[in-house]
Design an enzyme around this catalytic site. Sequence first.
Site, PDB file in Angstrom:
ATOM      1  N   GLY A 102       1.805  -1.892   0.799  1.00  0.00           N
ATOM      2  CA  GLY A 102       3.115  -1.717   1.388  1.00  0.00           C
ATOM      3  C   GLY A 102       3.505  -0.224   1.355  1.00  0.00           C
ATOM      4  CB  SER A 103       6.914   1.606   1.538  1.00  0.00           C
ATOM      5  OG  SER A 103       7.518   1.248   0.424  1.00  0.00           O
ATOM      6  N   GLY A 148       4.387   1.910  -3.918  1.00  0.00           N
ATOM      7  CA  GLY A 148       3.252   2.210  -4.532  1.00  0.00           C
ATOM      8  C   GLY A 148       3.530   3.123  -5.794  1.00  0.00           C
ATOM      9  CD  GLU A 195      -5.785  -0.230   0.724  1.00  0.00           C
ATOM     10  OE1 GLU A 195      -5.625   0.747   1.582  1.00  0.00           O
ATOM     11  OE2 GLU A 195      -7.046  -0.434   0.377  1.00  0.00           O
ATOM     12  CB  CYS A 217      -1.178   0.338   7.039  1.00  0.00           C
ATOM     13  SG  CYS A 217      -2.223  -0.984   7.047  1.00  0.00           S
TER      14      CYS A 217
END
Length: 509
Positions: A240-241, A245, A262, A296
């Site tokens: 995610g963002s 994170g 990630e 991403c």
Amino acid sequence: MQNVLKLFSLDELNYGAFAGEWITDAGGDILESISPINNQVLGRVKQASEKDYDIIVERAQEAFQFWRKLPAPKRGEVLLDIGLELKKFKEPLGKLVTLEMGKILTEGMGEVQEMIDICFFATGLSRQLYGLTMHSERPEHRMYEQWHPLGIIGIISAFNFPVAVWSWNMAIAGACGDAMIWKPSSKTPLTAIACTKIIKPILEKHGIPPALMSLVIGKGSTIGEKLIGDRRISLISATGSTQMGIRIGQVVGARLGRTILELGGNNAIIVAGSADLEMAVRSILFGAVGTAGQRCTSTRRIIVHESVYDKLLDRLVKSYQQVRIGNPLDSNILMGPLVDEGAVFDMMAALERIKKEGGKILVGGERLDAQKYGSPCYVTPCIAEVKADSQIVKDETFAPVLYALKYKDIEEAIHIHNNVPQGLSSAIFTRNLQESELFLSHRGSDCGIANVNIGTSGAEIGGAFGGEKETGGGRESGSDAWKAYMRRQTNTINWSNALPLAQGVKFDI
């Protein structure tokens, strides 16, 4: 659309809590899944409550106790069957990915193929969970290491790859002997439910408790927070963002748990003066426009040598003007919608920032007519000419916005490339061996992925996937990424009749 939903028994109301069986009286709110293609409701989901979450964890713990006892090659056989079953559903599951997320059908199908491939990879991995032997400094001692199953893995996946990233974790963690609880994105709940329905009969056929691969659909503010703060969850693997994170890292770190993060990418391609411009244009186009810029690994920046800058940008602008935008189920379409209207607003806000920071829109960046396209989520992909020190260049906009920058020499290009907070994927197009080797050296790209003469997007499952800096440092998928899902144990066996101490320490009475 109805045929796909019917195939997976996706009804008007579905259940978002699975603990070996569906919790039909789940206590959470109703969540709507709305297709960005036509703005229609695909289905509704009864989300899990905190009480439901606790049931899911308890059942997952029981399943883990069973699963970890199986020899790893036997676990591999189960994963092989899961891969074969996914193969049967490749087309309809790919269509469901497209319906719910909006990526073009060939990408939806490719995502399911990735699921199949990682299951097959994990089957082979199940016979290769190698430890090492070491020579002991003490005579008649044997020293070695081994790897044991870790526990329950919490998998938090993002909307842009609603099934593939989960499968990376599911298959590798499954081979390692772990149980899993999957919290999918609230934007793509139906694909998660469909995957769970596909896998449940396979687990039952092998006599495996289906709670091994549990599902919890719920709000991040309640279920998500409960998951990341739960000491019963040995590892949180989250995609995610960067902001998400940071929160996960703080909460999990406070309980000394493990994470695989990630997070954001701000990926660049350096185009050298010697580059094959035709190859570069094709790679940039797919990297920046594929998945409507919502990968991403999407190409966000191009750093182009001044000698070929005008020629490359001219070709790119013409290519962008030819991108066919529309219903992603149509095989002639190259770009579908953004995932929702919020993503459109974010893109438009980024374009305003570009102008305020002195940038120039070269092509694209328009909202397309909602009535004509049947949804407010369609836009045209954009190329913007910006300065390397612009703040907007250092932020990730999850949309088809490409920043064009110019450089004079390779050292400057690498500096521009690395001068962002993120570090996921990178590439250089060059025919110069010294430039390519410099880019791949410790003085070159600071990303977790660095390519030569291919783009930033479209990683293979055989290599470890992940990045550095604000990308989070995690690694998933191939290579030795499996080690993150296990606990390492060092063992020493004394087969002598003496008791020598290491480092020559004497402690005799």
